[in-house]
Design an enzyme around this catalytic site. Structure first.
Site, PDB file in Angstrom:
ATOM      1  N   GLU A  36      95.507  58.643  20.181  1.00  0.00           N
ATOM      2  CA  GLU A  36      94.929  59.928  19.732  1.00  0.00           C
ATOM      3  C   GLU A  36      95.482  60.405  18.380  1.00  0.00           C
ATOM      4  O   GLU A  36      94.713  61.074  17.670  1.00  0.00           O
ATOM      5  CB  GLU A  36      95.157  61.010  20.806  1.00  0.00           C
ATOM      6  CG  GLU A  36      94.348  60.827  22.058  1.00  0.00           C
ATOM      7  CD  GLU A  36      94.819  59.639  22.908  1.00  0.00           C
ATOM      8  OE1 GLU A  36      93.958  58.984  23.515  1.00  0.00           O
ATOM      9  OE2 GLU A  36      96.038  59.363  22.931  1.00  0.00           O
ATOM     10  N   ASP A  69      92.183  59.150  31.522  1.00  0.00           N
ATOM     11  CA  ASP A  69      92.963  59.236  32.759  1.00  0.00           C
ATOM     12  C   ASP A  69      92.378  60.273  33.715  1.00  0.00           C
ATOM     13  O   ASP A  69      92.821  61.429  33.778  1.00  0.00           O
ATOM     14  CB  ASP A  69      94.423  59.581  32.437  1.00  0.00           C
ATOM     15  CG  ASP A  69      95.099  58.477  31.641  1.00  0.00           C
ATOM     16  OD1 ASP A  69      94.624  57.334  31.711  1.00  0.00           O
ATOM     17  OD2 ASP A  69      96.104  58.759  30.963  1.00  0.00           O
ATOM     18  N   ASP A  72      95.382  51.876  23.414  1.00  0.00           N
ATOM     19  CA  ASP A  72      95.656  53.094  24.180  1.00  0.00           C
ATOM     20  C   ASP A  72      96.603  53.988  23.373  1.00  0.00           C
ATOM     21  O   ASP A  72      97.137  53.565  22.342  1.00  0.00           O
ATOM     22  CB  ASP A  72      96.291  52.687  25.517  1.00  0.00           C
ATOM     23  CG  ASP A  72      96.230  53.784  26.570  1.00  0.00           C
ATOM     24  OD1 ASP A  72      95.445  54.733  26.403  1.00  0.00           O
ATOM     25  OD2 ASP A  72      96.963  53.682  27.571  1.00  0.00           O
TER      26      ASP A  72
END
Length: 818
Positions: free
Chosen positions: A430, A503, A427
């Site tokens: 990015e 999300d 997670d």
């Protein structure tokens, strides 16, 4: 003075007279030309080197590479020098075309394969593509062009193509907008987009691959450029579509169809397919930020078994760690993780843990200490470490574009594997940084020896992180398949990981959005995908959660997940009737696992997408270009989720052919819209005539019971139809050595007879011996059932008018007759 002596002053004056452009100025800046976009000129020369063809206007050079009969790569070098050949998306460019030619006349150069032609127009360097029947499928609207980037070096690079009046566009990953991208302008720059909205862009992944459909013909463009990239699908000008990037090379692959399915399969030739997952990964997964302490995890597991709701995976979010330090355990919450995981495993649960890229700056923390000593962390241009705040506090970040760092990172999972962790969730990759969003542009990356700033590496950072994770787990777990999931990625990430859409929010709009996003991911080469069932943030009611479970049953990856500031949302959280309906659909998921797994094999081996929008079934029908609710899982089961609250019925489009209502067995002619009742306990499900759908008994987790017989649901058709059924050990890589069983069923029928043929490939032998047939839709009452020449007795037609009988799993031909 001698006759041959030349006066230097006279010679200088002559040079100045001859050179009209020469100007002597005190300020040399005056002589520099302004920076403007530059366009290819007139091609005047062509060279061939094997399967590579080079064209030049005297300064700029264009390379045309024949990859396969259906794939041609185009590359531009503004000053004639190409960058080194390297791509994270395409690990190895293998020439598969055997026949190709270069043709020249006074109008064009033409590079041809038996399937496609690449035309380079001499008048203006326009590049276009056509098929073997001279249908022009793609054409430049202006020549390829570029603009010098003074601040960073290199060029902004641009390609603009003609957009035809009826042309539609699909793909580009999980853009949160309509399935058909026509009229949209979007950006590729991996972004942590918490609670993203409809039409918000960009999101977590960058997949620079799109499919065009025009007049029934499809082709793809894969713009393999990792810099911030932009796509305009007739948004600014209705007759033009463009793609451009803030750096790197203008390099794209033209991928021919003529069907969308062909385009996706050919794209996978370049970027690879997803390896077969462990079979348990296709089960139902439960996640929350966060399940802790240990007692809470055990209570969740206990309730699943008590409620008899199947579940295979439970996830631990960041609170399982010691101060959010990766690869550690919070001993207050989880005093003995090995014991806990072992006992949960005995009850059929696999534990998946989260791992983020941010490593806390702490000299007493072994991971940071190792990374610091070995110079594994990213640095900025002036040699400061890249530091930013994420969950642990002040962090540094590994450079996953460095193969040495990836190897080190992969080895860090030894401790987690030793305590029994079965999967890893990457997670925040990015990469996300609190306050600044992501890394600054000047962060340096090793880029597998090809060097680059974060402008170049940003979009591949998450992909290389999960690559390091997957490769490390594969080494540590030896012949056991790892399960990985990542939030960020780039084209080719499917070789290493599953994904989810990030999300999302507990709203009906996000239920619709998730439906579209998963279809888009699937046709974009990312097969193993899912949403946070129920929404990550916000509060769903029981109806929304149940409708999401129903859609999630037919998502390749099925996981419920929610934020810590929301109410808990497990399948039983909303009481009856929702608990029973959720159980029914999760059980349906487990019954269909052999079909879902076989569909995964079709992707892995043949490059088929797992979810297929209606436009992929019938691209020649213009109205289908705008349908985005219905999709098929594989090619046999059509699903139309219920996407509105309180909906009692809805319109469903069935593609051409014959379809059976899954719930009622009613046979319906396709090629039209129909109205279908949608009470809360069902969603519209249809099975294509001629299908053979394998089914396992309901289990509380994959492998709970020994399979004694496999149910084969066979749907009558009066034409020949084929189905696949794939089985193997479900957790090893033995399938790579042909230790698997791929069965092909071929059925065909008439008004008085029906035949089922089976052929087999592979070296795996399942332990069960019996197929239990359920044949639906026979237009006659059978009096004979013959298997390989021998009669089968004891067959019966049940109250649903379904023929039931049993046979050996090794049959070659079964004949039913009136």
């Amino acid at each position: 003075m001698e006759e041959n002596t030349i006066d230097p002053e006279l010679e200088l004056n002559k040079i100045l007279e001859d050179d009209e452009d020469f100007k002597h100025v005190n300020n040399p800046i005056i002589g520099i030309k302004p920076i403007i976009k530059k366009y290819l000129g007139i091609p005047n020369h062509a060279n061939q080197l094997g399967n590579k063809f080079f064209f030049t206007d005297g300064e700029a050079k264009v390379e045309v590479v024949v990859v396969t009969d259906e794939i041609i790569r185009v590359r531009l070098a503004p000053h004639g020098v190409f960058l080194e050949e390297f791509s994270y998306a395409v690990p190895k460019l293998v020439q598969k075309a055997t026949t190709f030619t270069l043709f020249e006349n006074n109008k064009e150069f033409r590079v041809s394969t038996p399937v496609i032609n690449c035309h380079i127009r001499k008048e203006d360097f326009f590049i276009s593509f056509s098929d073997s029947k001279d249908n022009v499928t793609s054409m430049d609207a202006v020549p390829m062009h570029w603009e010098e980037n003074i601040k960073f070096g290199g060029y902004y690079v641009f390609c603009t193509k003609v957009c035809n009046p009826e042309e539609s566009f699909f793909g580009l990953g999980d853009k949160p907008t309509e399935l058909n991208l026509r009229g949209k302008r979007v950006k590729n720059w991996n972004t942590d987009a918490y609670s993203f909205a409809w039409n918000q862009d960009p999101l977590y992944r960058s997949i620079p691959f799109y499919i065009s459909v025009n007049k029934g013909l499809a082709h793809g463009i894969f713009f393999d450029n990792t810099f911030k990239a932009h796509f305009d699908f007739a948004a600014e000008e209705k007759n033009k579509t463009s793609f451009w990037a803030d750096g790197g090379e203008l390099q794209y692959y033209y991928i021919h169809g003529p069907h969308m399915m062909d385009v996706v399969k050919n794209y996978h030739i370049l970027t690879g397919t997803h390896p077969m997952p462990p079979l348990w990964a296709l089960g139902y997964h439960q996640c929350r930020w966060s399940y802790y302490p240990e007692a809470k995890v055990r209570a969740i597991a206990r309730t699943f078994r008590k409620e008899q709701i199947p579940c295979d995976g439970i996830y631990l979010d960041i609170d399982y760690m010691d101060g959010y330090r990766c690869f550690t355990w919070n001993k207050k919450y989880f005093p003995d993780p090995k014991k806990m995981i072992k006992e949960l495993a005995a009850d059929g649960f696999k534990i998946v843990v989260i791992i983020d890229p941010g490593i806390r700056v702490d000299d007493n923390y072994w991971v940071f200490k190792e990374g610091k000593e070995n110079r594994h962390f990213c640095r900025r241009s002036d040699d400061y470490f890249m530091e930013g705040h994420v969950w642990p506090g002040r962090c540094q970040f590994p450079d996953f574009t460095n193969p040495e760092v990836r190897e080190w990172w992969g080895g860090l999972f030894q401790g987690l594997v030793d305590v029994g962790v079965a999967g890893v969730w990457n997670d925040m990759n990015e990469p996300a940084v609190f306050g600044t969003s992501t890394f600054p542009d000047d962060v340096r990356h090793q880029y597998d020896g090809h060097r680059g700033s974060h402008r170049k590496a940003h979009n591949v950072y998450g992909m290389q992180m999960v690559r390091a994770t997957y490769e490390g787990l594969r080494t540590i777990m030896k012949n056991k398949r790892p399960f990985t999931i990542t939030r960020a990625g780039y084209s080719g990430v499917q070789r290493y990981s599953s994904v989810w859409t990030g999300d999302n929010v507990a709203t009906w709009e996000h239920l619709k959005l998730g439906n579209v996003q998963l279809q888009r991911l699937s046709v974009s080469g990312i097969p193993f995908c899912g949403t946070d069932i129920g929404g990550f943030s916000g509060e769903p009611d029981g109806e929304l959660f149940t409708r999401w479970i129903q859609m999630g049953t037919f998502s390749p990856f099925m996981r419920a997940h929610s934020a810590g500031d929301t109410k808990e949302r497990e399948p039983w959280s909303f009481g009856e009737p929702y608990t029973s309906i959720n159980r029914k659909f999760i059980e349906l998921r487990y019954r269909l696992i052999p079909y879902l797994y076989s569909t995964f094999w079709e992707h892995h081996r043949y490059g088929f997408p797992m979810l297929r929008p209606v436009v992929m079934q019938e691209q020649e029908v213009p109205s289908n270009h705008f349908r985005q609710d219905e999709f098929t899982y594989g090619d046999k089961i059509l699903i139309c989720p219920v996407l509105e609250p309180g909906q009692k019925s809805r319109v469903v489009y069935l593609p051409k052919g014959k379809w059976y209502n899954f719930w009622t067995q009613e046979l319906i002619e396709g090629g039209k819209e129909i109205e279908v009742l949608t009470p809360l306990e069902t969603i519209p499900l249809f099975v294509k005539a001629g299908s053979v759908i394998p089914e396992y008994p309901i289990m509380q987790y994959v492998g709970e019971k020994e399979i004694e017989e496999v149910k084969l649901n066979v749907y009558f058709s009066d034409y020949e139809a084929n189905s696949f059924f794939f089985e193997d050990y479900g957790e090893t890589f033995a399938y790579e050595q042909d230790i698997y069983s791929e069965k092909k069923f071929a059925v065909n029928g008439s008004k008085t007879s029906f035949t089922i043929k089976q052929s087999m490939e592979g070296l795996y032998t399942p332990r069960y011996e019996i197929y239990h047939f359920h044949v639906t839709g026979l237009p006659f009452k059978p009096t004979k059932v013959i298997a390989d020449g021998k009669p089968i007795t004891g067959f019966k037609v049940n109250k649903e008018k379904v023929l039931e009988f049993k046979s050996s799993k090794n049959f070659k031909k079964i004949e039913l007759s009136k």
